[in-house]
Design an enzyme around this catalytic site. Structure first.
Site, PDB file in Angstrom:
ATOM      1  N   PRO A 218       3.606   8.794  10.004  1.00 45.12           N
ATOM      2  CA  PRO A 218       4.537   8.992  10.546  1.00 45.12           C
ATOM      3  C   PRO A 218       4.856   7.266  11.344  1.00 45.12           C
ATOM      4  O   PRO A 218       4.263   6.737  11.577  1.00 45.12           O
ATOM      5  CB  PRO A 218       4.461   9.723  12.622  1.00 45.12           C
ATOM      6  CG  PRO A 218       2.619   9.354  11.719  1.00 45.12           C
ATOM      7  CD  PRO A 218       2.526   8.882  11.223  1.00 45.12           C
ATOM      8  N   GLU A 219       5.971   7.148  10.283  1.00 44.33           N
ATOM      9  CA  GLU A 219       6.851   6.053  11.056  1.00 44.33           C
ATOM     10  C   GLU A 219       7.663   6.237  12.624  1.00 44.33           C
ATOM     11  O   GLU A 219       8.081   7.650  12.907  1.00 44.33           O
ATOM     12  CB  GLU A 219       7.788   4.728  10.323  1.00 44.33           C
ATOM     13  CG  GLU A 219       6.283   4.703   9.387  1.00 44.33           C
ATOM     14  CD  GLU A 219       7.004   4.451   7.579  1.00 44.33           C
ATOM     15  OE1 GLU A 219       8.199   2.947   8.102  1.00 44.33           O
ATOM     16  OE2 GLU A 219       6.673   3.932   6.668  1.00 44.33           O
TER      17      GLU A 219
END
Length: 295
Positions: free
Chosen positions: A2-3
Site C-alpha cells: 500500500p501506498e
DNA sequence: ACATAGACCTGTTGGC
DNA sequence: TGCCAACAGGTCTATG
C-alpha cells in the site's frame, strides 16, 4: 501493497462496515506484527462504536466514541477484508465466506452494525511489516508527528514543493520517498510522477528550484505530476499487484496505467520519445524511468 | 545532513 | 520438476 492510493481505497472499502458499527471484541491470533500488538487492544475497544475511519498518509485511523484512536499501518503485505454474516445467519451463527489465505489472519474485529447485523473485519499480513498502535489521548503519536504534506487536494503546489526541495542534494527519487516532506508516496508512484514530470530520478532535488528557493517550471511540473498520479490512482481504486484485492474482493486497476513501473525494457509511452524504460537501483530499491525524456 | 546497508518477514518468480 | 537467488507496494536502525 500500500501506498497512499491503496490505503485510501482500503479506507473507502472498510468505511461502510466499520463506521457506526459497534466493536464486540478484537481477536488477536498472535502477539505481534512488526511491533507487539497492544495487550489491551480488545479491552479498550470492545463495547464502543466506531465514529470514523480516517487516513493520514499511509496510516488508517480508527476512532472510537470515547476518542481512542487505533493507528493501523499495512506495511508491505497487509490487507483487510470484510466478512459479512451470511444472509439468514442467526445471531451467533455466521456463514463467513471461505478465504484462500487465512494462515496470516492476525487480527479480527468482531462488529455489530447499527442494523444489528454482524460482520468481521480481518487483517491479514503474510510479512507482518504492518502494525497497530494506540494514539495518545490527544490523538497524536510519534509515528504521525513529522509527516509531510498530503499529495491529495491542491495543498502541494509549486511554491510549497520548491520550499521542500530547496538546498537538498539528495536525488529526487529519495526526496519524494521521504515521508517527512510529502506523506504517502511510495516506490511505484514516485517513479510514475517523475516520468509524468519528465525529470530524472537521479537529479539533485534542489536543482529544480531557483537560487532563492522558489518554483521553476520543473517544480510546477513535478507538483502537478505528483497530484495527478495520486488522484488518478485513487480514482482507479489503487493498484492491484499480485492480485491484491480490495476489502470487498474487487481489484484496483491502476497497474494497467503504469507508464514505467515494472516496465523495464518496454518502449517509453511518451508520444514521439523513442526511448525505453530502464531500471536502476537507488537506496536499495528499484527505480524505473526513461533516460531519453526524463532529464 | 546524507548515503548506504541491513534489519524485520513470507511468498512469488525467473533462471538454470 | 526442483532448487535457489533475487525480488516485492515500507520504514526503522546502524554505520560510514
Amino acid at each position: 501493497m500500500p501506498e497512499l492510493p491503496e490505503v485510501e481505497t482500503v479506507r473507502r472499502g472498510l468505511q461502510p462496515a466499520m463506521e457506526g458499527a459497534a466493536i464486540l471484541s478484537v481477536e488477536t491470533r498472535r502477539p505481534d506484527l512488526r511491533f507487539a500488538l497492544p495487550l489491551d487492544i480488545s479491552s479498550r475497544l470492545a463495547g464502543q462504536r466506531i465514529v470514523s475511519l480516517g487516513r493520514r498518509a499511509k496510516y488508517l485511523l480508527v476512532t472510537a466514541q470515547d476518542g481512542t484512536v487505533l493507528i493501523c499501518h499495512l506495511g508491505m503485505s497487509g490487507s483487510f477484508r470484510v466478512e459479512e454474516g451470511g444472509a439468514g445467519a442467526t445471531p451467533g451463527l455466521f456463514h463467513y465466506e471461505r478465504s484462500k489465505d487465512t494462515a496470516h489472519d492476525h487480527v479480527l474485529f468482531h462488529l455489530e452494525g447499527s442494523d444489528g447485523r454482524r460482520a468481521r473485519v480481518v487483517y491479514n499480513d503474510p510479512r507482518r511489516f504492518g502494525f497497530m498502535l494506540f494514539a495518545a489521548a490527544d490523538g497524536s503519536h510519534p509515528m504521525l508527528d513529522g509527516l509531510g504534506v498530503e499529495p491529495t487536494g491542491n495543498a502541494l503546489d509549486g511554491a510549497l514543493l520548491a520550499s521542500l526541495l530547496a538546498g537538498r542534494k539528495t536525488p529526487l527519487k529519495a526526496a519524494l520517498l521521504d515521508q517527512s516532506l510529502i506523506a504517502g508516496l511510495g516506490n511505484i508512484y514516485v517513479s510514475e510522477a517523475l516520468w509524468r514530470a519528465g525529470l530524472s530520478p537521479r537529479r539533485a532535488a534542489g536543482s529544480i528550484v531557483t537560487a532563492a528557493g522558489g518554483p521553476t517550471p520543473r517544480t510546477e511540473r513535478l507538483a502537478a505530476a505528483v497530484r495527478s498520479v495520486i488522484a488518478d490512482a485513487i480514482a482507479a481504486g489503487g493498484s492491484s499487484l499480485r492480485d491484491y484485492m480490495h476489502a470487498d474482493g474487487s481489484l484496483g486497476y491502476f497497474q494497467h496505467a503504469f507508464s514505467v513501473y515494472d516496465r523495464e525494457g518496454e518502449p517509453c509511452r511518451k508520444p514521439g520519445c523513442g526511448g525505453h524504460v530502464g531500471r536502476i537501483v537507488q537506496s536499495g530499491r528499484s527505480t524505473f524511468f526513461c533516460a531519453a525524456c526524463q532529464r
